[in-house]
Design an enzyme around this catalytic site. Structure first.
Site, PDB file in Angstrom:
ATOM      1  N   GLU A  19      -5.644 -12.035   4.913  1.00  0.00           N
ATOM      2  CA  GLU A  19      -3.882 -11.602   4.293  1.00  0.00           C
ATOM      3  C   GLU A  19      -3.343 -12.344   5.005  1.00  0.00           C
ATOM      4  O   GLU A  19      -3.678 -12.736   6.616  1.00  0.00           O
ATOM      5  CB  GLU A  19      -3.142 -10.332   3.628  1.00  0.00           C
ATOM      6  N   ARG A 101       1.132   2.245   2.701  1.00  0.00           N
ATOM      7  CA  ARG A 101       0.611   1.614   3.573  1.00  0.00           C
ATOM      8  C   ARG A 101       1.886   0.229   3.310  1.00  0.00           C
ATOM      9  O   ARG A 101       2.100  -0.561   2.079  1.00  0.00           O
ATOM     10  CB  ARG A 101      -1.084   1.368   3.806  1.00  0.00           C
ATOM     11  N   ASN A 103       2.326  -3.415   2.510  1.00  0.00           N
ATOM     12  CA  ASN A 103       1.439  -5.077   2.202  1.00  0.00           C
ATOM     13  C   ASN A 103       2.120  -5.958   2.680  1.00  0.00           C
ATOM     14  O   ASN A 103       3.023  -6.212   3.402  1.00  0.00           O
ATOM     15  CB  ASN A 103       1.073  -4.831   0.825  1.00  0.00           C
ATOM     16  N   ASN A 149       4.089  -7.354  -3.851  1.00  0.00           N
ATOM     17  CA  ASN A 149       2.870  -8.123  -3.554  1.00  0.00           C
ATOM     18  C   ASN A 149       4.012  -9.576  -2.763  1.00  0.00           C
ATOM     19  O   ASN A 149       5.017  -9.254  -1.968  1.00  0.00           O
ATOM     20  CB  ASN A 149       1.620  -8.375  -3.934  1.00  0.00           C
ATOM     21  N   ASP A 198      -1.446 -11.932  -6.058  1.00  0.00           N
ATOM     22  CA  ASP A 198      -1.581 -11.221  -5.185  1.00  0.00           C
ATOM     23  C   ASP A 198      -0.359 -12.527  -4.316  1.00  0.00           C
ATOM     24  O   ASP A 198       0.577 -11.920  -4.554  1.00  0.00           O
ATOM     25  CB  ASP A 198      -3.279 -11.555  -4.578  1.00  0.00           C
TER      26      ASP A 198
END
Length: 274
Positions: A19, A101, A103, A149, A198
């Site tokens: 990522e 958590r 991101n 995101n 995303d």
């Protein structure tokens, strides 16, 4: 003659979830994270050398501040890392919800750190947030999210883009650069196919690129009109994020996540786009 855009595999090590690619213009290096491996990587493409920075729990995002230091959003808190010595300094914990958590996250044009959250282990609908951190203080910029995101800004910093993945939408906000606040949110892109939005980035022409998780493609959009300008098919299904980088900012770097029957999934790719 129509130009072809061919993804090229840059890095592969069987990671589950790559990522957050970030290009360092000063170093001519690419930083990206392997969330579940609890690792930040720095890649020198010329030499293929990889530098690894272990994190304290799953790492959602790692960005570079104006001094070239890494700001790392890890499950146990936000840290400052010296990329050369690897010295780590604990800064703060913005997320107090153990169900979440960190991101995706980025620095705004003034250097504030925007970092989102998502469910850790399971989805917690409507409980994720997008935090903004400035001078050691944290506040919530957006709430009632489910999976915060991709994000990005126009060059002047007055327009902000954000993705809450389950909505399948990219939203645009007016961004007050002086105060770090948003207003007038509206949908500019809505995906209708198999993929969910995303990560994303804004290119040198102020067009936006949106990675489609489960969609096997990454697409370029005109945020002014909502038109899809370009689709780049990918050799794997789960496209997680992207950034502009390389010589003359001519490349799109693309991270992906593992899909069991796809040999290259979980790899890092690049595409020459200009």
């Amino acid at each position: 003659m129509q130009k072809t855009y061919t993804p090229e595999l840059v890095y592969y090590a069987g990671n589950q979830l790559l990522e957050g690619p970030v290009w360092s213009e000063k170093e001519q290096r690419l930083y990206f994270v392997s969330i579940e491996d609890e690792m930040i990587y720095r890649l020198n493409e010329e030499t293929t050398e990889i530098t690894s920075y272990p994190t304290n729990g799953p790492v959602g995002a790692a960005v570079l501040n104006k001094d070239g230091k890494i700001i790392s959003a890890e499950k146990q808190g936000i840290y400052l890392i010296d990329p050369e010595t690897k010295e780590r300094t604990y800064l703060m914990q913005a997320n107090e919800d153990e169900r979440q958590r960190y991101n995706d996250g980025k620095l705004d044009p003034k250097g504030r750190f925007l970092i989102g959250t998502m469910g850790y282990g399971e989805t917690v609908e409507g409980e994720a947030r997008l935090f903004i951190i400035e001078d050691g203080e944290v506040r919530t910029l957006l709430n009632n999210l489910t999976l915060s995101n991709g994000l990005g800004w126009t060059k002047d910093g007055h327009t902000f883009y954000h993705i809450d993945t389950p909505t399948k939408k990219v939203k645009q906000y007016d961004y007050d650069l002086a105060n770090g606040t948003v207003s007038n949110g509206k949908t500019i892109v809505e995906l209708t196919g198999d993929g969910s939005p995303d990560g994303m980035c804004v290119d040198v022409d102020e067009k936006i690129w949106v990675a489609e998780y489960g969609g096997k493609q990454i697409c370029k959009w005109d945020p002014a009109t909502g038109d899809k300008l370009l689709t780049i098919p990918m050799p794997v299904s789960n496209i997680t994020s992207c950034c502009i980088g390389g010589e003359n900012k001519a490349y799109l770097y693309i991270t992906t996540a593992k899909e069991n029957d796809e040999p290259l999934s979980g790899g890092l790719f690049k595409v020459k786009i200009r």
